[in-house]
Design an enzyme around this catalytic site. Structure first.
Site, mmCIF file in Angstrom:
data_model
loop_
_atom_site.group_PDB
_atom_site.id
_atom_site.type_symbol
_atom_site.label_atom_id
_atom_site.label_comp_id
_atom_site.label_asym_id
_atom_site.label_seq_id
_atom_site.Cartn_x
_atom_site.Cartn_y
_atom_site.Cartn_z
ATOM 1 N N SER A 99 -9.464 -1.158 7.448
ATOM 2 C CA SER A 99 -8.808 -0.919 5.879
ATOM 3 C C SER A 99 -8.249 -2.051 5.214
ATOM 4 C CB SER A 99 -7.852 0.254 5.986
ATOM 5 O OG SER A 99 -8.824 1.368 6.454
ATOM 6 N N SER A 151 -9.342 1.211 3.199
ATOM 7 C CA SER A 151 -8.688 2.164 2.583
ATOM 8 C C SER A 151 -7.564 1.250 1.642
ATOM 9 C CB SER A 151 -7.978 3.205 3.389
ATOM 10 O OG SER A 151 -6.950 2.719 4.245
ATOM 11 N N LYS A 191 0.852 -1.185 -0.030
ATOM 12 C CA LYS A 191 -0.003 0.085 0.057
ATOM 13 C C LYS A 191 0.931 1.190 -0.070
ATOM 14 C CE LYS A 191 -3.911 1.813 2.746
ATOM 15 N NZ LYS A 191 -4.666 1.475 4.108
#
Lengths: 63, 460
Positions: free
Chosen positions: B173, B149, B84
């Site tokens: 997330s 997320s 990420k």
């Protein structure tokens, strides 16, 4: 805080040296009101016997 | 040389590592296959923010040379992975940090990937980035969101654009995109994986964790990145067990607690097909030998709000130096978090911390009687982009939902596919005791091998 007013938020932002992006106060008004209501719910439970947990560890220590 | 019937990009880490170790598959061939897959579909999915194809091929060549001279490092050697955007990669910008110069140092997670000989494909998209960056699409239906997320990680793992990824979970997330994209997402115990080099959203709630297609891959990735790190003051010096070994045991006699009262609390916000699928999955765990018991955790109903209060307050504090830039550039939800953080008083923050202490106490008491908790992992299947308002996530976190309580408690929690609702993935959530990832993985693996949802891949 019972209900958030635009003036209160502007004052808070000004105190932090910030200006909201144009349209944000109107856009977020309902969210902020919901948040203020949620904060009241947060205080609806008595957890005064709990430690403040300034240092977080998932293993609970003896109270 | 391809030795499997399915495309190389759809091999699991567990399958690929056996082929690589036995020299039946070259890391270069595997990396090329994944890069070709990215080229073919990422124009529609937008999972990658920064694809480092040349670097990845160079790393694959090094891995190949090492393996050919019998210097095999372990399960991730020669395996294409991604991270990420929130995790620093030396030489690459971190867009979430609101600065564009490349980072000068790897995060500890990336450093551990490199030491394991993994092939780093690049950085994956996430929610809350500047508005002009396209949102990743769900590989099961590109009109739909991935959930955030760790948006890019959800899309990339599901579509075969990497074999495993590291996401980050502050209020769901990892587990939210995992459940919406039909993959496995594990948020480990707080302190289990180093946060050094992770752009903070909320220091005391941020957890890095694996996102993979199957449970055995989550075990391999966790094994690689777990462990104490003196560079992270919240890292905990606890032994790292053999996670793959845990998968070899069945779940006969395991006691699984179900907080029915909390599922009822969330029922009005939860799609009926989610609770039906999760109930079926809990029934399957029982048929596999687990004992199911109803448990009570009364504070769960306030845990999501407490998590939100801590999150927004710490988020505001983390960005105190660049708040003006965030307000100018950031996506709607991130700006809203800054404003809400500003509205939160010290009394609110302390009350939320006391609720955190209460949830730890209630969980500790329940975990004296049960080995795991089982509950849903989403409120509904992935909605379309048109159905979603940018502020929906924030509204979700102002009422009871299934993810945030376990960020607040710091407990290990996994999202494991358990079916489909209207052809979209549904997941079961299993939550364990602190540092008991082996039991979480063991139960998830037993269910996975029985239900075999992993056999169905998205249509993209």
């Amino acid at each position: 805080m019972e209900k958030l007013t635009e003036q209160t938020l502007k004052a808070l932002l000004a105190q932090a040296g910030l200006e909201p992006k144009e349209g944000d106060l109107e856009r977020f008004e309902k969210l902020m009101d919901t948040y203020v209501a949620a904060l009241k719910t947060l205080h609806s439970v008595d957890v005064s016997d709990e430690e403040i947990a300034p240092t977080f560890h998932p293993e609970r220590r003896t109270k | 040389m391809a030795v499997q019937e399915k495309p190389l990009y759809y091999l699991t880490i567990h399958e690929a590592r056996k082929l690589i170790q036995s020299r039946a598959l070259s890391p270069v061939e595997l990396t090329r296959a994944v890069l070709k897959r990215i080229e073919a579909v990422d124009g529609r999915l937008h999972a990658y923010l920064n694809l480092m194809a040349d670097n990845a091929l160079a790393e694959a060549r090094v891995a190949e040379a090492e393996i050919l001279r019998s210097d095999y490092r372990g399960p991730l050697h020669g395996i294409p992975v991604a991270v990420k955007d929130q995790l620093d990669v030396q030489g690459a910008p971190a867009l979430i940090r609101e600065k564009r110069p490349p980072e000068s140092e790897d995060s500890t997670v990336v450093d551990k990937f490199r030491k394991a000989g993994a092939v780093l494909l690049g950085k994956l998209a996430m929610s809350s980035l500047p508005i002009e960056i396209p949102q990743p699409c769900n590989p099961w239906d590109t009109e739909r969101i991935t959930g955030g997320s760790s948006t890019g990680a959800g899309a990339a793992v599901a579509a075969g654009l990497c074999m495993g990824a590291i996401g980050e979970d502050t209020a769901g997330s990892i587990r939210n995109p995992a459940s919406l994209c039909g993959i496995v997402g594990l948020k480990p115990t707080y302190g289990r994986i180093s946060r050094h080099g992770l752009a903070p959203l909320s220091w005391s709630l941020d957890h890095c964790g694996p996102m993979t297609w199957v449970v055995e891959d989550a075990a391999h990735v966790l094994q690689t990145v777990a462990g104490y790190d003196p560079k992270d003051p919240t890292s905990i010096d606890a032994p790292v067990p053999d996670y793959s070994a845990a998968l070899r045991q069945d779940i006969k006699g395991m006691v699984i607690g179900v907080p029915r009262h909390f599922i009822e609390e969330c029922r009005s916000r939860t799609d009926a097909e989610i609770t039906t699928s999760v109930d079926k999955a809990i029934g399957e765990l029982q048929r596999l030998g687990a004992r199911i018991e109803e448990v009570a955790l009364p504070i769960l109903k306030l845990a999501t709000i407490a998590n939100a209060v801590i999150y927004y307050n710490e988020h505001y504090a983390a960005h105190i130096g660049d708040t003006k830039t965030v307000i100018r550039n950031a996506a709607t939800a991130r700006r809203a978090r800054i404003y809400l953080g500003l509205l939160t008083s010290a009394a609110d923050y302390i009350q939320a911390q006391r609720i955190r202490s209460r949830i730890k106490r209630e969980c500790a008491e329940v975990f004296r009687k049960v080995d795991l908790l089982a509950l849903p992992c989403q409120l509904g299947p992935a909605p379309t982009f048109k159905e979603v308002d940018p502020l929906d996530t924030l509204y979700k976190h102002l009422g009871p939902e299934y993810h945030a309580p376990f960020n607040l408690a710091g407990l290990p929690a996994i999202s494991i596919p358990c079916g489909f609702a209207r052809n979209l993935p549904v997941a079961l959530q299993l939550v364990g005791k602190p540092f008991d990832e082996p039991t979480v993985l063991r139960a998830a693996y037993a269910y996975q091998q029985h239900a075999r949802w992993y056999e169905r891949r998205p249509p993209i």
